[in-house]
Design a protein around this motif. Sequence first.
Motif, PDB file in Angstrom:
ATOM      1  N   ALA A  19       0.844  -1.196   0.000  1.00 35.87           N
ATOM      2  CA  ALA A  19       0.000   0.000   0.000  1.00 35.87           C
ATOM      3  C   ALA A  19       0.880   1.245   0.000  1.00 35.87           C
TER       4      ALA A  19
ATOM      5  N   ALA B 161      -0.348   4.081  -1.679  1.00 33.96           N
ATOM      6  CA  ALA B 161      -1.241   5.202  -1.994  1.00 33.96           C
ATOM      7  C   ALA B 161      -1.363   6.168  -0.824  1.00 33.96           C
TER       8      ALA B 161
ATOM      9  N   PRO C 259     -12.679   4.325   4.454  1.00 33.10           N
ATOM     10  CA  PRO C 259     -12.218   3.010   4.936  1.00 33.10           C
ATOM     11  C   PRO C 259     -10.702   2.922   4.860  1.00 33.10           C
TER      12      PRO C 259
ATOM     13  N   LYS D  18       1.508   2.037  13.534  1.00 29.11           N
ATOM     14  CA  LYS D  18       0.700   1.624  12.367  1.00 29.11           C
ATOM     15  C   LYS D  18       0.913   0.152  12.038  1.00 29.11           C
TER      16      LYS D  18
ATOM     17  N   LYS E 143      -2.586  -1.846  12.343  1.00 29.85           N
ATOM     18  CA  LYS E 143      -3.164  -2.313  11.079  1.00 29.85           C
ATOM     19  C   LYS E 143      -2.852  -3.784  10.806  1.00 29.85           C
TER      20      LYS E 143
HETATM   21  N1  CTP Z   1      -3.853   3.608   4.070  1.00 32.20           N
HETATM   22  C1  CTP Z   1      -4.894   2.911   3.459  1.00 32.20           C
HETATM   23  N2  CTP Z   1      -6.177   3.392   3.523  1.00 32.20           N
HETATM   24  C2  CTP Z   1      -6.440   4.530   4.184  1.00 32.20           C
HETATM   25  C3  CTP Z   1      -5.387   5.265   4.809  1.00 32.20           C
HETATM   26  C4  CTP Z   1      -4.107   4.768   4.728  1.00 32.20           C
HETATM   27  O1  CTP Z   1      -4.639   1.863   2.856  1.00 32.20           O
HETATM   28  N3  CTP Z   1      -7.693   4.974   4.228  1.00 32.20           N
HETATM   29  C5  CTP Z   1      -2.500   3.043   4.008  1.00 32.20           C
HETATM   30  C6  CTP Z   1      -1.501   3.869   3.216  1.00 32.20           C
HETATM   31  O2  CTP Z   1      -1.511   3.495   1.855  1.00 32.20           O
HETATM   32  C7  CTP Z   1      -0.199   3.523   3.912  1.00 32.20           C
HETATM   33  C8  CTP Z   1      -0.615   3.271   5.355  1.00 32.20           C
HETATM   34  O3  CTP Z   1      -2.007   3.011   5.320  1.00 32.20           O
HETATM   35  O4  CTP Z   1       0.341   2.316   3.430  1.00 32.20           O
HETATM   36  C9  CTP Z   1      -0.342   4.399   6.284  1.00 32.20           C
HETATM   37  O5  CTP Z   1      -0.975   5.576   5.805  1.00 32.20           O
HETATM   38  P1  CTP Z   1      -0.955   6.875   6.710  1.00 32.20           P
HETATM   39  O6  CTP Z   1      -1.704   7.964   6.049  1.00 32.20           O
HETATM   40  O7  CTP Z   1       0.479   7.120   7.103  1.00 32.20           O
HETATM   41  O8  CTP Z   1      -1.698   6.330   8.009  1.00 32.20           O
HETATM   42  P2  CTP Z   1      -3.097   6.658   8.649  1.00 32.20           P
HETATM   43  O9  CTP Z   1      -3.544   5.392   9.284  1.00 32.20           O
HETATM   44  O10 CTP Z   1      -4.030   7.273   7.668  1.00 32.20           O
HETATM   45  O11 CTP Z   1      -2.738   7.669   9.818  1.00 32.20           O
HETATM   46  P3  CTP Z   1      -2.463   9.259   9.806  1.00 32.20           P
HETATM   47  O12 CTP Z   1      -2.744   9.795   8.423  1.00 32.20           O
HETATM   48  O13 CTP Z   1      -3.388   9.782  10.865  1.00 32.20           O
HETATM   49  O14 CTP Z   1      -1.003   9.398  10.179  1.00 32.20           O
END
Ligand code: CTP
Length: 226
Positions: free
Chosen positions: A98, A100, A130, A162, A166
Motif C-alpha cells: 500500500a 497510496a 475506509p 501503524k 493495522k
Molecule cells: N492507508 C490505506 N487506507 C487509508 C489510509 C491509509 O490503505 N484509508 C495506508 C496507506 O496506503 C499507507 C498506510 O495506510 O500504506 C499508512 O498511511 P498513513 O496515512 O500514514 O496512516 P493513517 O492510518 O491514515 O494515519 P495518519 O494519516 O493519521 O497518520
Amino acid sequence: QSAEPVGTKLIGKHVVLTAGPTREALDPVRFISNHSSGKMGYALAEAAAAAGAKVTLISGPVHLACPAGVSRVGVSSAQQMYDAVMSAVQKQCDIFIATAAVADYRPESVADQKIKKNNDEMIVRLTRNPDIVAAVAALPEKPFTVGFAAETNDVLNYAKGKLARKNLDMIVANDVSDLSIGFNSDSNRVSVLWKDGQHDFGKRPKTQLAQDLIDFIADIDGRHLG
Ligand code: CTP
Ligand code: CA
C-alpha cells in the motif's frame, strides 16, 4: 552492456499495489486531494514485474505511464480504490503493498450541481474513509501486507504504531520533513520495520530503492511465510 537480467524471485506470485493520491469529490467540478506523485508505487510495481511477479496496480490519478508488464486499474476516490483492491485480492494475492496516499476523509455529501459562492464562509463536513491496507490485513487469507508511513516527526514510533494497529507484516517509514526526499522527489531514504527487526535504506533514487525493497520483501516473505 547486455540487457538487465530478468529476475526470478517472484515468479508465480501475484503482487497487488496501491499508488498515487485519491480524489474526494465536493461537487461535479471540485475535489479534495493531496500531492502524492505515485512515483514510489509505480517504481515498486515495475520492480515486482521485473522480478517475475504478476502485478496489479490500483492507481489514483497520476501523470505516470503504466510500467511494462503491469496491469493497471485506474480509480479516483478512496471508496473506489477500496472496491478495486478488494476485488483484486479476492483470488490469489501473495503480496499487497500500500503506497497510496489515501484521503483519510471525504465530504459527507457530494453536491449534484456546482456549489455557488453564496456566502462569506463555507463549512464542509468530512467523514472517515475506509482503511484499505487494514482491511486487506484483516482478511482470513491475508497476503504478506506492506504499508508505508510518511511522517514529519517521531517517524519510527508512528510507523511502529501503524504496523501493530493495522496488523501489517512490514511498514516502510519515510521522513517527509526533509523535502529532498519523499512525496514529489525522485529520491527517498526509508527504514523498514517488521515484528522482529529494522533495516535502514540510505538515500537513493526511487527506482533503485524500489528494486531493493522488492528484493527485501521477497526474501522476508520467503523466510517468514514460506
Ligand atoms: N492507508 C490505506 N487506507 C487509508 C489510509 C491509509 O490503505 N484509508 C495506508 C496507506 O496506503 C499507507 C498506510 O495506510 O500504506 C499508512 O498511511 P498513513 O496515512 O500514514 O496512516 P493513517 O492510518 O491514515 O494515519 P495518519 O494519516 O493519521 O497518520
Ligand atoms: Ca492518512
